[in-house]
Design an enzyme around this catalytic site. Structure first.
Site, mmCIF file in Angstrom:
data_model
loop_
_atom_site.group_PDB
_atom_site.id
_atom_site.type_symbol
_atom_site.label_atom_id
_atom_site.label_comp_id
_atom_site.label_asym_id
_atom_site.label_seq_id
_atom_site.Cartn_x
_atom_site.Cartn_y
_atom_site.Cartn_z
ATOM 1 N N HIS A 98 39.032 79.909 -1.553
ATOM 2 C CA HIS A 98 38.411 80.502 -2.773
ATOM 3 C C HIS A 98 38.452 81.980 -2.765
ATOM 4 C CE1 HIS A 98 37.957 76.663 -4.693
ATOM 5 N NE2 HIS A 98 37.320 76.316 -3.977
ATOM 6 N N ASP A 114 42.717 70.221 -0.420
ATOM 7 C CA ASP A 114 41.684 70.209 -1.081
ATOM 8 C C ASP A 114 41.229 69.922 -2.545
ATOM 9 O OD1 ASP A 114 38.654 71.956 0.222
ATOM 10 O OD2 ASP A 114 39.022 71.591 -2.032
ATOM 11 N N HIS A 144 39.522 71.161 -4.600
ATOM 12 C CA HIS A 144 39.401 72.168 -5.594
ATOM 13 C C HIS A 144 40.668 73.288 -5.472
ATOM 14 C CE1 HIS A 144 35.313 70.993 -4.264
ATOM 15 N NE2 HIS A 144 35.078 71.201 -5.429
ATOM 16 N N ASP A 153 37.484 66.676 0.501
ATOM 17 C CA ASP A 153 36.685 66.364 -0.599
ATOM 18 C C ASP A 153 37.240 65.626 -1.664
ATOM 19 O OD1 ASP A 153 38.136 68.895 -1.102
ATOM 20 O OD2 ASP A 153 36.240 69.971 -1.289
HETATM 21 ZN ZN LIG Z 1 36.945 71.788 -1.851
#
Ligand SMILES: [Zn+2]
Length: 344
Positions: free
Chosen positions: A124, A161, A163, A248
């Site tokens: 991120h 991931d 996200h 995740d």
């Molecule tokens: Zn994540």
């Protein structure tokens, strides 16, 4: 040739036990790897620090100074979800260097492939902002080390991931030499990752976003990787693949609504290993990103390492599968294949 892993006790120093991204995550991974007896079969490589030049190649100096200063003055929060402790800058620098060292070892032929078991995560972190638990974008630093120091021109980054890796996307959005492929829950944190985000300028077509609905499970992920991801990577023809390996998407994860299993992660890893064998002499580096159920994370990492070392038959999944939502992703897969410049 062997599979390598990289880890360092200093990765445990960046810690806030009230935060889901805490040192217990890596401790759980290490406990599981030790009890599995896999470690003697792997090559242990020592991480190195990323240099300031290597970090500045992907991040703005003001952002770096901001995090350094907060660490120097005892820590705090860069934003509501991203914490800094006095050791955090040192830890993030070592984590970025660990992924770079893994790339050096794989490109230099010391090992066949490698997994950097780092904290905090990195995907991120944008050119100018630390966010989403991330301080430095490790895979971006490592991709630039490959290109600027190791004679590699084309790198593919695959991000599984849950996200969207908005930071990695931003860093390489107009760069035609780095393919960024992300499969992620959508809509979800951080809000980016629509399929229409394709890259811009010279980099148009070298970003591939595959937004997935909640409750997507093993079979749907496998289908997405067999079709869209495999086709894009083949067409792009990278000389190195780096995986942003987050766990995740597991059905037990407390932060995300997906329905994958450890067996599903092993299957994705098998597909990516086969792709690396096909397009870039097997050159593959995994870097740990998210994953917040301690057991799912640890078993997911172990399963990935078993696949990297060529022993998928040893993958164990004590948590089992979850009833997978009956999602028909075929219309979405067909739509992305129709509009994406790398797939048409
Ligand atoms: Zn994540």
């Amino acid at each position: 040739m062997n599979t390598a892993y990289l880890v360092d006790d200093r990765f445990l120093l960046h810690d806030d036990f009230d935060h889901p991204e805490n040192a217990a995550r890596l401790r759980s991974v290490l406990r599981t790897l030790e009890s599995s007896q896999i470690l003697p079969e792997l090559t242990r490589l020592e991480p190195r620090d990323a240099t300031m030049d290597e970090i500045v190649a992907v991040h703005h100096p003001r952002m770096i100074q901001h995090t350094q200063r907060m660490a120097l003055f005892g820590g705090g929060r860069l934003n509501p979800d991203t914490y800094v402790v006095p050791e955090s800058w040192e830890v993030a620098t070592l984590a970025a260097g660990a992924v770079a060292r893994a790339v050096e070892a794989v490109v230099g032929g010391e090992v066949r492939n490698a997994f950097a078991l780092v904290r905090p995560p990195g995907h991120h972190a944008t050119p100018s902002t630390a966010m989403g638990f991330c301080l430095i974008n490790h895979v971006a630093v490592a991709a630039q080390v490959a290109r600027q120091q190791l004679g590699i021109q084309r790198v593919a980054i695959i991000d599984w991931d849950t996200h969207h890796g908005n930071g990695t996307q931003d860093i390489f959005y107009d760069d035609p030499q780095v393919l960024y492929v992300s499969s992620h829950t959508y809509p979800f944190y951080p809000g980016t990752g629509h399929w229409r985000e394709l890259g811009s300028g010279a980099g148009e077509g070298t970003t591939l976003n595959i937004p997935l609905p909640a409750h997507t499970g093993d079979r749907a992920f496998e289908r997405v990787y067999e079709t869209l991801v495999a086709r894009a990577v083949r067409r792009f023809a990278p000389e190195l693949i780096i995986v942003s390996a987050g766990y995740d998407c597991h059905w037990r994860d407390p932060l995300a609504p997906m329905a994958m299993s450890v067996t599903g992660f092993a299957r994705l890893a098998q597909l990516v290993v086969a792709l690396a064998d096909e397009v870039c002499n097997g050159r593959l580096v995994c870097a740990l990103e998210g994953g917040y159920d301690l057991q799912a994370l640890a078993e997911g990492v172990l399963a990935t390492l078993r696949v990297l070392q060529g022993k998928p038959e040893l993958v164990a999944d004590s948590l089992g599968t979850h009833p997978e939502a009956k999602l028909d992703l075929e219309p979405m897969i067909a739509a992305i294949a129709r509009i994406h410049p790398l797939l048409t």
